[in-house]
Enzyme design. Structure first.
Site, PDB file in Angstrom:
ATOM      1  N   SER A 172     107.056  56.402  13.423  1.00 45.16           N
ATOM      2  CA  SER A 172     108.482  56.094  13.307  1.00 45.16           C
ATOM      3  C   SER A 172     108.947  55.868  11.862  1.00 45.16           C
ATOM      4  O   SER A 172     110.004  56.382  11.481  1.00 45.16           O
ATOM      5  CB  SER A 172     108.844  54.877  14.167  1.00 45.16           C
ATOM      6  OG  SER A 172     108.699  55.214  15.518  1.00 45.16           O
TER       7      SER A 172
ATOM      8  N   LYS B 280     108.053  47.224  25.917  1.00 50.44           N
ATOM      9  CA  LYS B 280     109.356  47.784  26.297  1.00 50.44           C
ATOM     10  C   LYS B 280     110.023  46.971  27.416  1.00 50.44           C
ATOM     11  O   LYS B 280     111.247  46.910  27.486  1.00 50.44           O
ATOM     12  CB  LYS B 280     109.215  49.249  26.717  1.00 50.44           C
ATOM     13  CG  LYS B 280     108.908  50.169  25.541  1.00 50.44           C
ATOM     14  CD  LYS B 280     108.863  51.617  25.960  1.00 50.44           C
ATOM     15  CE  LYS B 280     108.424  52.492  24.785  1.00 50.44           C
ATOM     16  NZ  LYS B 280     108.384  53.909  25.120  1.00 50.44           N
TER      17      LYS B 280
ATOM     18  N   ASP C 182     114.122  57.387  25.259  1.00 52.68           N
ATOM     19  CA  ASP C 182     112.997  58.275  25.601  1.00 52.68           C
ATOM     20  C   ASP C 182     113.454  59.470  26.447  1.00 52.68           C
ATOM     21  O   ASP C 182     113.057  60.611  26.194  1.00 52.68           O
ATOM     22  CB  ASP C 182     111.911  57.514  26.366  1.00 52.68           C
ATOM     23  CG  ASP C 182     111.052  56.661  25.448  1.00 52.68           C
ATOM     24  OD1 ASP C 182     110.991  56.952  24.240  1.00 52.68           O
ATOM     25  OD2 ASP C 182     110.428  55.715  25.946  1.00 52.68           O
TER      26      ASP C 182
ATOM     27  N   GLY D 229     104.796  54.911  35.177  1.00 51.78           N
ATOM     28  CA  GLY D 229     104.753  53.810  34.218  1.00 51.78           C
ATOM     29  C   GLY D 229     106.031  53.782  33.388  1.00 51.78           C
ATOM     30  O   GLY D 229     107.057  54.355  33.768  1.00 51.78           O
TER      31      GLY D 229
ATOM     32  N   ARG E   7      99.142  58.378  40.882  1.00 49.92           N
ATOM     33  CA  ARG E   7      97.852  57.974  41.465  1.00 49.92           C
ATOM     34  C   ARG E   7      98.066  56.810  42.436  1.00 49.92           C
ATOM     35  O   ARG E   7      97.627  56.855  43.568  1.00 49.92           O
ATOM     36  CB  ARG E   7      96.954  57.556  40.282  1.00 49.92           C
ATOM     37  CG  ARG E   7      95.515  57.540  40.516  1.00 49.92           C
ATOM     38  CD  ARG E   7      94.783  57.315  39.219  1.00 49.92           C
ATOM     39  NE  ARG E   7      95.299  56.177  38.434  1.00 49.92           N
ATOM     40  CZ  ARG E   7      94.812  55.775  37.281  1.00 49.92           C
ATOM     41  NH1 ARG E   7      93.793  56.414  36.730  1.00 49.92           N
ATOM     42  NH2 ARG E   7      95.309  54.742  36.648  1.00 49.92           N
TER      43      ARG E   7
ATOM     44  N   LYS F 205     103.720  52.710  43.445  1.00 46.14           N
ATOM     45  CA  LYS F 205     104.496  52.516  42.198  1.00 46.14           C
ATOM     46  C   LYS F 205     105.574  53.589  42.075  1.00 46.14           C
ATOM     47  O   LYS F 205     106.693  53.324  41.649  1.00 46.14           O
ATOM     48  CB  LYS F 205     103.563  52.558  40.983  1.00 46.14           C
ATOM     49  CG  LYS F 205     103.071  51.167  40.611  1.00 46.14           C
ATOM     50  CD  LYS F 205     101.900  51.201  39.668  1.00 46.14           C
ATOM     51  CE  LYS F 205     102.258  51.528  38.239  1.00 46.14           C
ATOM     52  NZ  LYS F 205     101.051  51.476  37.370  1.00 46.14           N
TER      53      LYS F 205
END
Ligand code: NDP
Length: 274
Positions: A17, A71, A107, A134, A156, A160
């Site tokens: 960055s 985050k 993002d 995630g 996986r 989630k």
């Protein structure tokens, strides 16, 4: 006084960055937008993110980028959230304005811009498979919907992915799959938003997953991952790493802070050649 910015994470030494934002600022040399310095990579203790942000505010920084694993904490710390950060449930850009901390997530914008502008791939109505549930997957799902991608999610730990998609707004529904259920399905775009590449692992994708002309997009950058090798060997027409996304999400952070949009192509080219 020159405005100061930084990036906070743990680990952080690898972050590009500072280089990216320094090149952006050079594009506006002599103008107010270019009067900034972004050189600090700040390693925050795992239990010390809020204290680190507080220190930056006291030292008159104007904002910072936030990376793994903070985050979610950055979301909690924000006093005002931009809509896309609220949907993503994660923040990668903080802007300090008086007593307020503005939180945003760039993002998804970065990914969509890299795919559509830099790689020239039209996603509208296309069958897109998003692997992972995630932080990175949360950040990009809604922006993919916003350009009318026909989205399927695989993870996986399937629960989630179910929790992630349940939080999407009701007009947008993604199908959720296990890896086994992907056998016999084909996608125009397959995005690896898992961290499998960091461990040199390959998610359990079946061969035959790529439709003719498909794009395989790996969010990780810096080296060829098992997913990229698999995609090349299994019929993907274009295989890309996440370097363009990195620069595009940074450009959107720059815009949030400085009010102008830098050119990304020369920065991508310069950093790739280093
Ligand atoms: P998280 O730790 O939040 O999520 C990791 C995800 O990867 C989970 O869904 C996990 O599945 C899955 N996963 C891990 N290992 C495997 C494996 N071997 N097979 C299948 N699934 C696996 O990570 P992030 O979401 O923050 O980051 C993901 C990736 O995206 C990283 O490589 C990161 O570098 C990259 N990234 C790139 C950006 C860019 O600008 N280019 C920006 C942000 C992230 P489970 O839930 O089952 O554990």
């Amino acid at each position: 006084m020159t405005d100061k910015y930084a990036v906070i994470g743990n680990p952080i030494a690898h972050s590009k960055s500072p280089e990216i934002h320094t090149m952006f600022a050079e594009q506006f040399k002599g103008k107010p937008a270019g009067d900034m310095v972004y050189k600090d990579r700040i390693l925050a203790p795992l239990d010390g993110f809020a204290a680190t942000v507080e220190r930056l505010r006291k030292e008159s920084y104007k904002g910072c980028n936030v990376t793994v694993p903070f985050k979610f904490e950055a979301l909690q710390l924000s006093t005002r959230l931009i809509g896309r950060a609220q949907v993503a449930r994660a923040v990668n850009t903080l802007k300090f304005e008086g007593n307020a901390i503005l939180g945003d997530n760039t993002d998804g914008f970065g990914l969509v811009r890299d795919i559509t502008k830099n790689l020239g791939f039209d996603i509208v109505g296309k069958h897109v498979l998003l692997m992972g549930a995630g932080g990175a997957a949360h950040g990009v799902a809604q922006p993919l919907f916003d350009i009318n991608a026909n989205l399927a999610v695989v993870n996986r730990t399937v629960e989630k992915a179910q929790r992630m998609t349940a939080a999407f707004d009701k007009q947008h529904q993604a199908t959720v799959h296990t890896y086994e259920e992907l056998v016999g399905q084909r996608f125009d775009v397959v995005i690896n938003a898992t961290s499998s590449g960091l461990a040199d692992e390959m998610p359990a994708l079946p061969p035959g997953i790529f439709a003719p002309g498909a794009l395989a997009y790996e969010m990780m950058y810096g080296r060829e991952t098992p997913f990229m090798k698999f995609a090349s060997a299994n019929g993907a027409a274009v295989v890309s790493d996440g370097f363009g996304m990195l620069v595009e999400q940074a450009a959107e952070s720059f815009f949030i802070w400085r009010g102008v949009r830098p050119e990304t192509a020369p920065v991508i080219a310069a950093l790739r050649n280093r």
